[in-house]
Design a protein around this motif. Structure first.
Motif, PDB file in Angstrom:
ATOM      1  N   GLU A   1       6.826  10.745  -3.415  1.00 26.95           N
ATOM      2  CA  GLU A   1       7.215  11.784  -2.946  1.00 26.95           C
ATOM      3  C   GLU A   1       6.188  13.115  -3.437  1.00 26.95           C
ATOM      4  OE1 GLU A   1      12.041  11.304  -2.116  1.00 26.95           O
ATOM      5  OE2 GLU A   1      11.437  12.542  -3.959  1.00 26.95           O
ATOM      6  N   ARG A   2       5.699  12.925  -4.513  1.00 25.00           N
ATOM      7  CA  ARG A   2       4.642  13.948  -5.067  1.00 25.00           C
ATOM      8  C   ARG A   2       3.658  14.092  -4.395  1.00 25.00           C
ATOM      9  NH1 ARG A   2       3.783  12.134 -11.047  1.00 25.00           N
ATOM     10  NH2 ARG A   2       4.497  10.185 -10.224  1.00 25.00           N
ATOM     11  N   ASP A   3       3.393  13.019  -3.474  1.00 22.46           N
ATOM     12  CA  ASP A   3       2.198  13.166  -2.282  1.00 22.46           C
ATOM     13  C   ASP A   3       2.773  13.527  -0.958  1.00 22.46           C
ATOM     14  OD1 ASP A   3       0.883  12.256  -0.002  1.00 22.46           O
ATOM     15  OD2 ASP A   3      -0.006  10.482  -0.956  1.00 22.46           O
ATOM     16  N   ALA A   4       3.748  12.977  -0.286  1.00 19.94           N
ATOM     17  CA  ALA A   4       4.195  13.187   0.992  1.00 19.94           C
ATOM     18  C   ALA A   4       4.959  14.800   1.057  1.00 19.94           C
ATOM     19  CB  ALA A   4       5.089  11.906   1.832  1.00 19.94           C
TER      20      ALA A   4
ATOM     21  N   HIS B   1       0.927  -1.346  -0.004  1.00 23.28           N
ATOM     22  CA  HIS B   1      -0.039   0.092  -0.019  1.00 23.28           C
ATOM     23  C   HIS B   1       0.908   0.983   0.066  1.00 23.28           C
ATOM     24  CE1 HIS B   1      -3.704  -2.605   0.774  1.00 23.28           C
ATOM     25  NE2 HIS B   1      -2.923  -2.899   1.843  1.00 23.28           N
ATOM     26  N   VAL B   2       1.280   1.824  -1.363  1.00 24.73           N
ATOM     27  CA  VAL B   2       1.977   3.277  -1.396  1.00 24.73           C
ATOM     28  C   VAL B   2       0.840   3.975  -1.621  1.00 24.73           C
ATOM     29  CG1 VAL B   2       3.624   4.298  -2.565  1.00 24.73           C
ATOM     30  CG2 VAL B   2       3.885   1.799  -2.108  1.00 24.73           C
ATOM     31  N   ARG B   3       1.124   5.347  -0.817  1.00 22.81           N
ATOM     32  CA  ARG B   3       0.078   6.268  -1.186  1.00 22.81           C
ATOM     33  C   ARG B   3       0.473   7.146  -2.210  1.00 22.81           C
ATOM     34  NH1 ARG B   3      -0.714   9.949   3.950  1.00 22.81           N
ATOM     35  NH2 ARG B   3       0.634  11.419   2.794  1.00 22.81           N
ATOM     36  N   ARG B   4      -0.370   7.431  -2.847  1.00 28.72           N
ATOM     37  CA  ARG B   4      -0.199   8.272  -4.265  1.00 28.72           C
ATOM     38  C   ARG B   4      -1.393   9.242  -4.354  1.00 28.72           C
ATOM     39  NH1 ARG B   4       0.949   6.598 -10.492  1.00 28.72           N
ATOM     40  NH2 ARG B   4       1.667   8.634 -11.220  1.00 28.72           N
ATOM     41  N   PHE B   5      -1.634  10.174  -3.454  1.00 22.37           N
ATOM     42  CA  PHE B   5      -2.736  11.119  -3.471  1.00 22.37           C
ATOM     43  C   PHE B   5      -2.272  12.404  -4.210  1.00 22.37           C
ATOM     44  CE2 PHE B   5      -5.193   9.914   0.647  1.00 22.37           C
ATOM     45  CZ  PHE B   5      -5.177   8.691   0.308  1.00 22.37           C
ATOM     46  N   GLU B   6      -3.248  12.840  -4.908  1.00 18.53           N
ATOM     47  CA  GLU B   6      -2.833  14.088  -5.557  1.00 18.53           C
ATOM     48  C   GLU B   6      -3.561  15.282  -4.558  1.00 18.53           C
ATOM     49  OE1 GLU B   6      -4.286  13.920  -9.550  1.00 18.53           O
ATOM     50  OE2 GLU B   6      -3.080  11.988  -9.906  1.00 18.53           O
TER      51      GLU B   6
ATOM     52  N   PHE C   1      11.737   6.763  -6.169  1.00 18.73           N
ATOM     53  CA  PHE C   1      11.739   7.034  -4.937  1.00 18.73           C
ATOM     54  C   PHE C   1      10.535   6.502  -3.891  1.00 18.73           C
ATOM     55  CE2 PHE C   1      14.323  10.024  -7.363  1.00 18.73           C
ATOM     56  CZ  PHE C   1      15.439   9.806  -6.698  1.00 18.73           C
ATOM     57  N   VAL C   2      10.808   6.088  -2.853  1.00 18.51           N
ATOM     58  CA  VAL C   2       9.835   5.799  -1.849  1.00 18.51           C
ATOM     59  C   VAL C   2      10.009   6.482  -0.563  1.00 18.51           C
ATOM     60  CG1 VAL C   2      10.542   3.705  -1.021  1.00 18.51           C
ATOM     61  CG2 VAL C   2       8.017   4.219  -0.864  1.00 18.51           C
ATOM     62  N   VAL C   3       9.074   7.134   0.186  1.00 20.72           N
ATOM     63  CA  VAL C   3       9.292   7.868   1.177  1.00 20.72           C
ATOM     64  C   VAL C   3       8.605   7.167   2.521  1.00 20.72           C
ATOM     65  CG1 VAL C   3       7.550   9.631   0.835  1.00 20.72           C
ATOM     66  CG2 VAL C   3       9.187  10.273   2.680  1.00 20.72           C
ATOM     67  N   PHE C   4       9.003   7.058   3.459  1.00 19.42           N
ATOM     68  CA  PHE C   4       8.374   6.452   4.456  1.00 19.42           C
ATOM     69  C   PHE C   4       8.264   7.547   5.834  1.00 19.42           C
ATOM     70  CE2 PHE C   4      10.150   2.642   2.982  1.00 19.42           C
ATOM     71  CZ  PHE C   4       9.086   1.761   3.060  1.00 19.42           C
TER      72      PHE C   4
ATOM     73  N   ASP D   1       3.090  19.054 -10.048  1.00 15.89           N
ATOM     74  CA  ASP D   1       2.746  17.704 -10.357  1.00 15.89           C
ATOM     75  C   ASP D   1       3.599  16.943 -11.630  1.00 15.89           C
ATOM     76  OD1 ASP D   1       1.681  19.250 -12.489  1.00 15.89           O
ATOM     77  OD2 ASP D   1      -0.326  18.603 -12.367  1.00 15.89           O
ATOM     78  N   ASP D   2       4.528  17.472 -11.688  1.00 17.87           N
ATOM     79  CA  ASP D   2       5.506  17.172 -12.759  1.00 17.87           C
ATOM     80  C   ASP D   2       6.091  15.712 -12.530  1.00 17.87           C
ATOM     81  OD1 ASP D   2       7.574  16.515 -14.731  1.00 17.87           O
ATOM     82  OD2 ASP D   2       8.380  18.520 -14.669  1.00 17.87           O
TER      83      ASP D   2
END
Length: 340
Positions: A198-201, A109-114, A164-167, A314-315
């Motif tokens: 990262e575009r989320d968090a 479950h990786v969050r990718r909210f806009e 990239f994935v951010v915790f 949002d690039d």
């Protein structure tokens, strides 16, 4: 004389305990009105009455009353249990979980909210796969919002400069609930470890909330990077299996990371800056953890990424663009796989 002094000290400590009990009931007592207000009022009335009784010379009676009340309160307090079964806010609905097969890491479950506003977003959770053999960077991201020495700390892992994935270790809020630092001392919230794009968090904090965000590349060998990432996954899996309470001091975005870093064999001393999270870059710099060859002031100045984040917005290349000019993100040779 000694007995009197000890009695006075005990009376003071129990009085402070009664004050703590009032705060615990305020933040954690789950009773419908008017029973909650009645319980709080009775506690306050009895607590003040016992203090007055003690000050009037009836010290033994006051101490006995305080001990009985605190024993009852602690019996309730230690029966409180964290749970995963609540109506969670959308952004902490899922906890990070993952598995490793060979050199392939899968995060479920990786969050990718806009994010459109701090409370509204296009919701998207997705499974993502990462090649551990391509893991080549770790960054510390520090976001502050004007409170002295207080910040939120996240850790981002990079794969070949592309993925990239951010915790983020966060409070697991319920729908419509707001965070309170004071409530975080009183088992008001459960703990969450969230994996996110990262575009989320990052964008949420820099572009939407208007916080000051800094990015610091960590000087770490590939072997240590891998160990730290897997420690995150293991800790996240444990949390998904067994819920924990968030605590503003003992179980927060910094203390859990500190425990994981020490768990992979990096000898770090305890320091007050682990509690004053906005000072964490200073601590990391003194420990030799930030990218070498720069002063702390320069690392902070060049690590400020708000301008880059606003320009990238949002690039799809958001992660690459926010790193432009950050020390350690010029053409580099990675540290060897020796000790960190």
């Amino acid at each position: 004389m000694v007995v009197t002094l000890l009695g006075n000290i005990l009376f003071l400590l129990l009085t402070l305990g009664m004050a703590w009990g009032a705060a615990a009931l305020w933040y954690r007592l789950l009773l419908p009105a008017p029973w909650r207000q009645l319980t709080l009022g009775l506690w306050g009335l009895v607590a003040v009455g016992l203090v007055v009784l003690g000050l009037q010379g009836q010290r033994l009676s006051a101490l006995g009353g305080q001990l009985i009340l605190l024993a009852v309160l602690l019996g309730w307090w230690f029966r409180l249990r964290p749970t995963h079964d609540r109506p969670w806010a959308e952004d902490v609905l899922f906890l990070a979980t993952g598995s490793v097969t060979g050199s392939r890491l899968t995060l479920d479950h990786v969050r990718r909210f806009e994010w459109r506003t701090r409370d509204e977003a296009r919701v998207r959770w997705e499974a993502r796969h990462y090649d551990l053999d391509r893991l080549d960077s770790v960054d510390m991201i520090v976001s502050s919002w004007g409170r002295p020495a207080i910040a939120h700390v996240m850790v981002s892992f990079g794969f070949g400069g592309e993925d990239f994935v951010v915790f983020s270790v966060e409070v697991r809020r319920q729908k419509g609930e707001r965070f309170s630092e004071i409530g975080g001392f009183f088992r008001q919230y459960e703990l969450a470890i969230v994996a996110a794009d990262e575009r989320d968090a990052v964008r949420l904090r820099s572009n939407v909330r208007g916080e000051q965000v800094q990015l610091f590349r960590i000087a770490m060998s590939r072997a240590a990077m891998r160990s730290l990432l897997l420690a995150y996954v293991e800790e996240a899996n444990r949390l998904a299996e067994t819920p924990r309470f968030y605590n503003t001091v003992t179980a927060n975005c910094t203390t859990l990371v500190f425990a994981m870093v020490r768990g992979i064999g990096v000898g770090l001393p305890h320091d007050y800056r682990l509690l004053l999270t906005g000072k964490l870059p200073d601590y990391a710099f003194e420990m030799g953890g930030l990218w070498p060859g720069y002063s702390l002031g320069e690392l902070k100045r060049r690590g400020g990424i708000v301008e880059q984040a606003l320009a990238a917005d949002d690039d799809p290349a958001f992660s690459q663009r926010i790193r432009r000019g950050v020390p350690g993100w010029e053409p580099i040779t990675l540290p060897s796989d020796g000790p960190t």
